[in-house]
Design a protein around this motif. Structure first.
Motif, PDB file in Angstrom:
ATOM      1  N   VAL A  27       0.890  -0.970   0.113  1.00 15.07           N
ATOM      2  CA  VAL A  27      -0.145   0.097   0.173  1.00 15.07           C
ATOM      3  C   VAL A  27       0.960   1.488  -0.360  1.00 15.07           C
ATOM      4  CG1 VAL A  27      -1.539   1.062   1.892  1.00 15.07           C
ATOM      5  CG2 VAL A  27      -2.279  -0.640   1.082  1.00 15.07           C
ATOM      6  N   GLN A  28       1.745   0.822   1.421  1.00 17.48           N
ATOM      7  CA  GLN A  28       2.592   2.709   1.215  1.00 17.48           C
ATOM      8  C   GLN A  28       3.231   2.957  -0.249  1.00 17.48           C
ATOM      9  OE1 GLN A  28       5.704   1.249   3.932  1.00 17.48           O
ATOM     10  NE2 GLN A  28       4.085   1.600   5.545  1.00 17.48           N
ATOM     11  N   ARG A  29       3.765   1.645  -1.230  1.00 16.54           N
ATOM     12  CA  ARG A  29       4.495   1.515  -2.349  1.00 16.54           C
ATOM     13  C   ARG A  29       3.890   2.393  -3.634  1.00 16.54           C
ATOM     14  NH1 ARG A  29       5.978  -3.108  -2.037  1.00 16.54           N
ATOM     15  NH2 ARG A  29       4.346  -3.891  -4.002  1.00 16.54           N
ATOM     16  N   HIS A  30       2.280   2.035  -3.237  1.00 18.92           N
ATOM     17  CA  HIS A  30       1.466   2.393  -4.359  1.00 18.92           C
ATOM     18  C   HIS A  30       0.538   3.828  -4.433  1.00 18.92           C
ATOM     19  CE1 HIS A  30      -0.123  -1.999  -5.056  1.00 18.92           C
ATOM     20  NE2 HIS A  30       1.216  -2.281  -5.338  1.00 18.92           N
ATOM     21  N   TRP A  31       1.250   4.008  -2.981  1.00 16.25           N
ATOM     22  CA  TRP A  31       1.031   5.574  -3.204  1.00 16.25           C
ATOM     23  C   TRP A  31       1.639   6.524  -3.477  1.00 16.25           C
ATOM     24  CZ3 TRP A  31      -3.185   9.022  -1.281  1.00 16.25           C
ATOM     25  CH2 TRP A  31      -4.086   7.961  -0.548  1.00 16.25           C
ATOM     26  N   ALA A  32       3.544   6.031  -3.252  1.00 17.18           N
ATOM     27  CA  ALA A  32       4.456   6.702  -3.682  1.00 17.18           C
ATOM     28  C   ALA A  32       4.405   6.869  -5.190  1.00 17.18           C
ATOM     29  CB  ALA A  32       5.701   6.571  -2.950  1.00 17.18           C
ATOM     30  N   GLU A  33       4.658   5.599  -5.757  1.00 18.53           N
ATOM     31  CA  GLU A  33       3.789   5.349  -6.899  1.00 18.53           C
ATOM     32  C   GLU A  33       3.066   6.169  -7.872  1.00 18.53           C
ATOM     33  OE1 GLU A  33       4.062   1.383  -7.795  1.00 18.53           O
ATOM     34  OE2 GLU A  33       6.367   1.600  -7.049  1.00 18.53           O
ATOM     35  N   GLY A  34       1.697   6.712  -7.235  1.00 21.99           N
ATOM     36  CA  GLY A  34       0.439   7.145  -7.515  1.00 21.99           C
ATOM     37  C   GLY A  34      -0.619   5.917  -8.495  1.00 21.99           C
ATOM     38  N   ARG A  35      -0.228   5.048  -7.677  1.00 20.17           N
ATOM     39  CA  ARG A  35      -0.896   3.716  -8.849  1.00 20.17           C
ATOM     40  C   ARG A  35      -1.874   3.758  -8.108  1.00 20.17           C
ATOM     41  NH1 ARG A  35       2.361  -1.142  -8.772  1.00 20.17           N
ATOM     42  NH2 ARG A  35       0.841  -1.872  -9.400  1.00 20.17           N
ATOM     43  N   GLU A  36      -2.326   3.801  -6.853  1.00 17.32           N
ATOM     44  CA  GLU A  36      -3.596   3.209  -6.238  1.00 17.32           C
ATOM     45  C   GLU A  36      -3.446   4.227  -4.143  1.00 17.32           C
ATOM     46  OE1 GLU A  36      -3.259  -0.871  -5.300  1.00 17.32           O
ATOM     47  OE2 GLU A  36      -3.768  -1.985  -7.609  1.00 17.32           O
ATOM     48  N   ALA A  37      -4.867   4.437  -4.539  1.00 17.18           N
ATOM     49  CA  ALA A  37      -5.017   5.501  -3.263  1.00 17.18           C
ATOM     50  C   ALA A  37      -5.534   4.385  -2.021  1.00 17.18           C
ATOM     51  CB  ALA A  37      -5.519   6.322  -2.733  1.00 17.18           C
ATOM     52  N   THR A  38      -5.103   3.983  -0.759  1.00 16.22           N
ATOM     53  CA  THR A  38      -5.997   2.847  -0.470  1.00 16.22           C
ATOM     54  C   THR A  38      -6.160   2.911   1.158  1.00 16.22           C
ATOM     55  OG1 THR A  38      -5.178   0.668  -1.363  1.00 16.22           O
ATOM     56  CG2 THR A  38      -6.084   0.182   0.762  1.00 16.22           C
ATOM     57  N   TRP A  39      -6.931   3.451   1.677  1.00 15.84           N
ATOM     58  CA  TRP A  39      -7.016   3.214   3.231  1.00 15.84           C
ATOM     59  C   TRP A  39      -7.538   2.910   4.292  1.00 15.84           C
ATOM     60  CZ3 TRP A  39      -8.757   6.624  -1.417  1.00 15.84           C
ATOM     61  CH2 TRP A  39      -8.094   7.776  -1.113  1.00 15.84           C
ATOM     62  N   GLY A  40      -7.924   2.664   5.480  1.00 18.62           N
ATOM     63  CA  GLY A  40      -7.988   1.530   6.537  1.00 18.62           C
ATOM     64  C   GLY A  40      -9.267   2.781   6.961  1.00 18.62           C
TER      65      GLY A  40
END
Length: 195
Positions: free
Chosen positions: A55-68
């Motif tokens: 999840v952290q990697r996807h946020w940094a890459e702008g690929r996905e945004a995931t929230w709890g």
């Protein structure tokens, strides 16, 4: 993409952390989550541990945004905008069994959809929702958010155990978000109440 925390009346939406591993592992033991989402089955603790850095990697890459989805200090579920293209994404979510039927998901998803469409957010022009045929709980949530049912895609979803047919719906920024009839939900059910 910078990490964004969203807040609603009853929920805080923030990326999952290592402190959430136990709650994620416990929630993903639920047979409905394993049947209707893409989580591995059986779901092991190591899957939850590997999920956090992904999840952290996807946020940094702008690929996905995931929230709890956090409610009263507990992790109630997970939600995100996935399979991001330049101006479109797919809304996906799951809720822990204890947090269902409290309208927390609809509240959280409204904030995520708003963020997806806002120019200060993702500036999307389309958000899709897909679910395994038969996942009426997810379909009711998408309908409540104003998504328009668009059809059934044959064998479109590859889950951990099999391929499944999928219901698909879409939402555009200018759509009236008042729920409308969905043929897959309204057969034999009472009509949608009007406000």
């Amino acid at each position: 993409m910078d990490v964004v925390v969203l807040r609603t009346e009853r929920c805080e939406l923030s990326p999952p952390t290592d402190a959430d591993v136990d709650a994620i592992f416990e929630a993903c033991q639920d047979p409905a989550i394993q049947r209707y989402t893409t989580v591995p089955s059986p779901y092991l603790r190591e899957h939850a541990e590997q999920f956090i850095p992904r999840v952290q990697r996807h946020w940094a890459e702008g690929r996905e945004a995931t929230w709890g989805i956090r409610h009263d200090g507990r992790l109630a579920g997970m939600i995100g905008l996935y399979r991001r293209e330049p101006d479109a994404a797919e809304l996906g979510f799951w809720m822990s069994p204890w947090a269902r039927r409290q309208h927390l998901l609809t509240e959280a998803a409204t904030a995520v959809v708003d963020f997806g469409f806002e120019s200060a957010g993702m500036s999307l022009v389309r958000i899709e929702w897909r679910a395994v045929v038969g996942n009426t709980g997810s379909a009711r949530t998408a309908r409540a958010l104003g998504f328009r049912y668009e059809g059934t895609l044959r064998q479109a979803l590859a889950g951990p155990l099999q391929r499944d047919d999928a219901w698909i719906a879409g939402l555009l920024p200018g759509d009236d978000r008042t729920p409308v009839a969905w043929p897959v939900l309204d057969r034999g059910l009472p009509p949608i109440p009007t406000p």
